[in-house]
Design a protein around this motif. Structure first.
Motif, PDB file in Angstrom:
ATOM      1  N   PHE A 180       0.702  -1.155  -0.057  1.00  0.00           N
ATOM      2  CA  PHE A 180      -0.061  -0.053  -0.035  1.00  0.00           C
ATOM      3  C   PHE A 180       0.929   1.190  -0.021  1.00  0.00           C
ATOM      4  CE2 PHE A 180      -3.257  -3.004   1.417  1.00  0.00           C
ATOM      5  CZ  PHE A 180      -4.299  -2.620   0.709  1.00  0.00           C
ATOM      6  N   GLY A 181       2.221   1.173  -0.204  1.00  0.00           N
ATOM      7  CA  GLY A 181       3.129   2.185  -0.288  1.00  0.00           C
ATOM      8  C   GLY A 181       3.253   3.099   1.097  1.00  0.00           C
ATOM      9  N   LYS A 182       3.284   2.307   2.349  1.00  0.00           N
ATOM     10  CA  LYS A 182       3.403   3.007   3.688  1.00  0.00           C
ATOM     11  C   LYS A 182       4.610   2.237   4.379  1.00  0.00           C
ATOM     12  CE  LYS A 182       0.503   6.366   3.446  1.00  0.00           C
ATOM     13  NZ  LYS A 182       1.090   7.563   3.313  1.00  0.00           N
ATOM     14  N   PHE A 183       5.312   1.675   3.712  1.00  0.00           N
ATOM     15  CA  PHE A 183       6.447   0.754   4.222  1.00  0.00           C
ATOM     16  C   PHE A 183       7.396   1.537   4.971  1.00  0.00           C
ATOM     17  CE2 PHE A 183      10.748  -1.069   4.436  1.00  0.00           C
ATOM     18  CZ  PHE A 183      10.183  -2.278   4.922  1.00  0.00           C
ATOM     19  N   LYS A 184       7.815   2.610   4.650  1.00  0.00           N
ATOM     20  CA  LYS A 184       8.744   3.579   5.742  1.00  0.00           C
ATOM     21  C   LYS A 184       8.111   3.876   6.836  1.00  0.00           C
ATOM     22  CE  LYS A 184      11.507   7.837   5.432  1.00  0.00           C
ATOM     23  NZ  LYS A 184      11.741   9.012   4.910  1.00  0.00           N
ATOM     24  N   TYR A 185       6.624   4.393   6.965  1.00  0.00           N
ATOM     25  CA  TYR A 185       6.009   4.695   7.883  1.00  0.00           C
ATOM     26  C   TYR A 185       5.879   3.490   9.107  1.00  0.00           C
ATOM     27  CZ  TYR A 185       1.968   6.039  11.111  1.00  0.00           C
ATOM     28  OH  TYR A 185       1.278   6.002  12.152  1.00  0.00           O
ATOM     29  N   PHE A 186       5.375   2.539   8.496  1.00  0.00           N
ATOM     30  CA  PHE A 186       5.377   1.282   9.504  1.00  0.00           C
ATOM     31  C   PHE A 186       6.728   0.684  10.003  1.00  0.00           C
ATOM     32  CE2 PHE A 186       1.196   1.066   7.718  1.00  0.00           C
ATOM     33  CZ  PHE A 186       0.307   0.965   8.763  1.00  0.00           C
ATOM     34  N   TYR A 187       7.738   0.890   8.978  1.00  0.00           N
ATOM     35  CA  TYR A 187       9.246   0.102   9.607  1.00  0.00           C
ATOM     36  C   TYR A 187       9.656   1.457  10.800  1.00  0.00           C
ATOM     37  CZ  TYR A 187      13.819  -1.186   9.105  1.00  0.00           C
ATOM     38  OH  TYR A 187      15.144  -1.745   9.458  1.00  0.00           O
ATOM     39  N   GLU A 188       9.386   2.535  10.404  1.00  0.00           N
ATOM     40  CA  GLU A 188       9.969   3.479  11.446  1.00  0.00           C
ATOM     41  C   GLU A 188       9.285   3.282  13.018  1.00  0.00           C
ATOM     42  OE1 GLU A 188      12.591   5.420  11.519  1.00  0.00           O
ATOM     43  OE2 GLU A 188      13.056   4.606   9.472  1.00  0.00           O
ATOM     44  N   LYS A 189       7.952   2.869  12.741  1.00  0.00           N
ATOM     45  CA  LYS A 189       7.216   2.607  14.128  1.00  0.00           C
ATOM     46  C   LYS A 189       7.705   1.327  14.659  1.00  0.00           C
ATOM     47  CE  LYS A 189       4.577   6.448  13.978  1.00  0.00           C
ATOM     48  NZ  LYS A 189       4.764   7.163  15.039  1.00  0.00           N
ATOM     49  N   GLN A 190       7.615   0.274  13.795  1.00  0.00           N
ATOM     50  CA  GLN A 190       8.228  -0.916  14.258  1.00  0.00           C
ATOM     51  C   GLN A 190       9.866  -0.756  14.982  1.00  0.00           C
ATOM     52  OE1 GLN A 190       7.860  -4.389  11.658  1.00  0.00           O
ATOM     53  NE2 GLN A 190       5.757  -4.493  12.146  1.00  0.00           N
ATOM     54  N   LYS A 191      10.526  -0.122  14.231  1.00  0.00           N
ATOM     55  CA  LYS A 191      12.043   0.110  14.985  1.00  0.00           C
ATOM     56  C   LYS A 191      11.928   0.676  16.323  1.00  0.00           C
ATOM     57  CE  LYS A 191      14.205   2.238  11.901  1.00  0.00           C
ATOM     58  NZ  LYS A 191      15.398   2.912  10.994  1.00  0.00           N
ATOM     59  N   LYS A 192      11.037   1.780  16.372  1.00  0.00           N
ATOM     60  CA  LYS A 192      10.677   2.681  17.553  1.00  0.00           C
ATOM     61  C   LYS A 192      10.125   1.482  18.884  1.00  0.00           C
ATOM     62  CE  LYS A 192       8.330   6.646  19.247  1.00  0.00           C
ATOM     63  NZ  LYS A 192       7.505   7.833  19.010  1.00  0.00           N
ATOM     64  N   ILE A 193       9.116   0.695  18.346  1.00  0.00           N
ATOM     65  CA  ILE A 193       8.592  -0.183  19.465  1.00  0.00           C
ATOM     66  C   ILE A 193       9.532  -1.261  19.907  1.00  0.00           C
ATOM     67  CG2 ILE A 193       6.949  -2.058  19.431  1.00  0.00           C
ATOM     68  CD1 ILE A 193       4.953   0.046  17.982  1.00  0.00           C
ATOM     69  N   GLY A 194      10.207  -1.721  18.830  1.00  0.00           N
ATOM     70  CA  GLY A 194      11.375  -2.782  19.098  1.00  0.00           C
ATOM     71  C   GLY A 194      12.465  -2.132  20.042  1.00  0.00           C
ATOM     72  N   ARG A 195      12.754  -0.815  19.931  1.00  0.00           N
ATOM     73  CA  ARG A 195      13.845  -0.184  20.774  1.00  0.00           C
ATOM     74  C   ARG A 195      13.121  -0.244  22.255  1.00  0.00           C
ATOM     75  NH1 ARG A 195      15.472   3.013  16.121  1.00  0.00           N
ATOM     76  NH2 ARG A 195      13.937   4.403  16.803  1.00  0.00           N
ATOM     77  N   TRP A 196      12.112   0.401  22.227  1.00  0.00           N
ATOM     78  CA  TRP A 196      11.394   0.384  23.466  1.00  0.00           C
ATOM     79  C   TRP A 196      11.073  -1.022  24.333  1.00  0.00           C
ATOM     80  CZ3 TRP A 196       6.479  -1.093  25.447  1.00  0.00           C
ATOM     81  CH2 TRP A 196       6.056  -0.770  26.553  1.00  0.00           C
ATOM     82  N   LEU A 197      10.683  -2.025  23.587  1.00  0.00           N
ATOM     83  CA  LEU A 197      10.420  -3.505  24.122  1.00  0.00           C
ATOM     84  C   LEU A 197      11.871  -4.033  24.382  1.00  0.00           C
ATOM     85  CD1 LEU A 197       7.778  -5.087  21.808  1.00  0.00           C
ATOM     86  CD2 LEU A 197       7.560  -4.537  24.288  1.00  0.00           C
ATOM     87  N   PHE A 198      12.726  -4.063  23.639  1.00  0.00           N
ATOM     88  CA  PHE A 198      14.126  -4.599  24.040  1.00  0.00           C
ATOM     89  C   PHE A 198      15.229  -3.785  24.390  1.00  0.00           C
ATOM     90  CE2 PHE A 198      11.936  -7.094  20.706  1.00  0.00           C
ATOM     91  CZ  PHE A 198      11.603  -8.100  21.366  1.00  0.00           C
ATOM     92  N   GLY A 199      14.725  -2.598  24.674  1.00  0.00           N
ATOM     93  CA  GLY A 199      15.732  -1.657  25.391  1.00  0.00           C
ATOM     94  C   GLY A 199      16.364  -2.318  26.521  1.00  0.00           C
ATOM     95  N   TRP A 200      15.834  -3.263  27.373  1.00  0.00           N
ATOM     96  CA  TRP A 200      16.300  -3.917  28.458  1.00  0.00           C
ATOM     97  C   TRP A 200      17.675  -4.751  28.262  1.00  0.00           C
ATOM     98  CZ3 TRP A 200      15.700  -9.210  28.718  1.00  0.00           C
ATOM     99  CH2 TRP A 200      14.857  -9.429  27.784  1.00  0.00           C
ATOM    100  N   LEU A 201      17.540  -5.225  27.078  1.00  0.00           N
ATOM    101  CA  LEU A 201      18.669  -6.082  26.691  1.00  0.00           C
ATOM    102  C   LEU A 201      20.094  -5.220  26.264  1.00  0.00           C
ATOM    103  CD1 LEU A 201      16.911  -8.399  23.780  1.00  0.00           C
ATOM    104  CD2 LEU A 201      17.629  -8.864  26.175  1.00  0.00           C
ATOM    105  N   ARG A 202      19.877  -4.294  26.066  1.00  0.00           N
ATOM    106  CA  ARG A 202      21.061  -3.277  25.954  1.00  0.00           C
ATOM    107  C   ARG A 202      21.852  -3.148  27.157  1.00  0.00           C
ATOM    108  NH1 ARG A 202      19.140   1.756  23.432  1.00  0.00           N
ATOM    109  NH2 ARG A 202      17.039   0.639  22.827  1.00  0.00           N
ATOM    110  N   PRO A 203      23.095  -3.189  27.156  1.00  0.00           N
ATOM    111  CA  PRO A 203      23.837  -2.901  28.530  1.00  0.00           C
ATOM    112  C   PRO A 203      23.808  -1.367  28.888  1.00  0.00           C
ATOM    113  CG  PRO A 203      25.233  -3.342  26.555  1.00  0.00           C
ATOM    114  CD  PRO A 203      24.062  -3.563  26.182  1.00  0.00           C
ATOM    115  N   ASN A 204      23.817  -1.086  30.311  1.00  0.00           N
ATOM    116  CA  ASN A 204      23.468   0.218  30.807  1.00  0.00           C
ATOM    117  C   ASN A 204      24.758   0.875  30.334  1.00  0.00           C
ATOM    118  OD1 ASN A 204      22.256   2.375  32.101  1.00  0.00           O
ATOM    119  ND2 ASN A 204      22.392   1.341  33.816  1.00  0.00           N
ATOM    120  N   LYS A 205      24.757   2.169  29.931  1.00  0.00           N
ATOM    121  CA  LYS A 205      25.932   2.903  29.442  1.00  0.00           C
ATOM    122  C   LYS A 205      26.390   3.765  30.597  1.00  0.00           C
ATOM    123  CE  LYS A 205      24.812   3.259  24.524  1.00  0.00           C
ATOM    124  NZ  LYS A 205      24.605   3.875  23.354  1.00  0.00           N
ATOM    125  N   SER A 206      25.702   3.773  31.698  1.00  0.00           N
ATOM    126  CA  SER A 206      26.054   4.697  32.861  1.00  0.00           C
ATOM    127  C   SER A 206      27.362   3.976  33.598  1.00  0.00           C
ATOM    128  CB  SER A 206      25.427   5.040  33.743  1.00  0.00           C
ATOM    129  OG  SER A 206      24.281   4.020  33.997  1.00  0.00           O
TER     130      SER A 206
END
Length: 95
Positions: free
Chosen positions: A69-95
């Motif tokens: 439907f021509g909205k790949f960029k929109y949905f891909y950016e939203k999925q990346k954002k949600i993925g970073r939020w959901l799996f942010g706990w997997l990244r090591p703490n930078k402090s």
């Protein structure tokens, strides 16, 4: 000004159509896939298997229909954002 309103209207309409088609397809998939797992319908294994199988399939379907439907960029950016939020706990703490 009027053209901008119509463009937004069509953009939002397409986004809703993508969600509707993806949801409908994702609701049909378990009927085909779950019998192959061998789990008995109504058991906790069936429900858990359903969730674990259909969740990633939904994400792939969403991007596939968004591309059609021509909205790949929109949905891909939203999925990346949600993925970073959901799996942010997997990244090591930078402090």
């Amino acid at each position: 000004m009027q053209q901008e309103k119509w463009k937004k209207f069509w953009d939002y309409s397409i986004i809703l159509v993508v969600f509707a088609v993806t949801g409908t397809t994702a609701a049909i998939f378990p009927k085909w896939i779950m019998p192959l797992t061998g789990f008995t319908k109504g058991t906790w294994q069936y429900v858990l298997g359903n969730i674990l199988l259909i969740t990633p399939i939904y994400q792939v379907l969403l991007l596939g229909y968004a591309f059609i439907f021509g909205k790949f960029k929109y949905f891909y950016e939203k999925q990346k954002k949600i993925g970073r939020w959901l799996f942010g706990w997997l990244r090591p703490n930078k402090s």
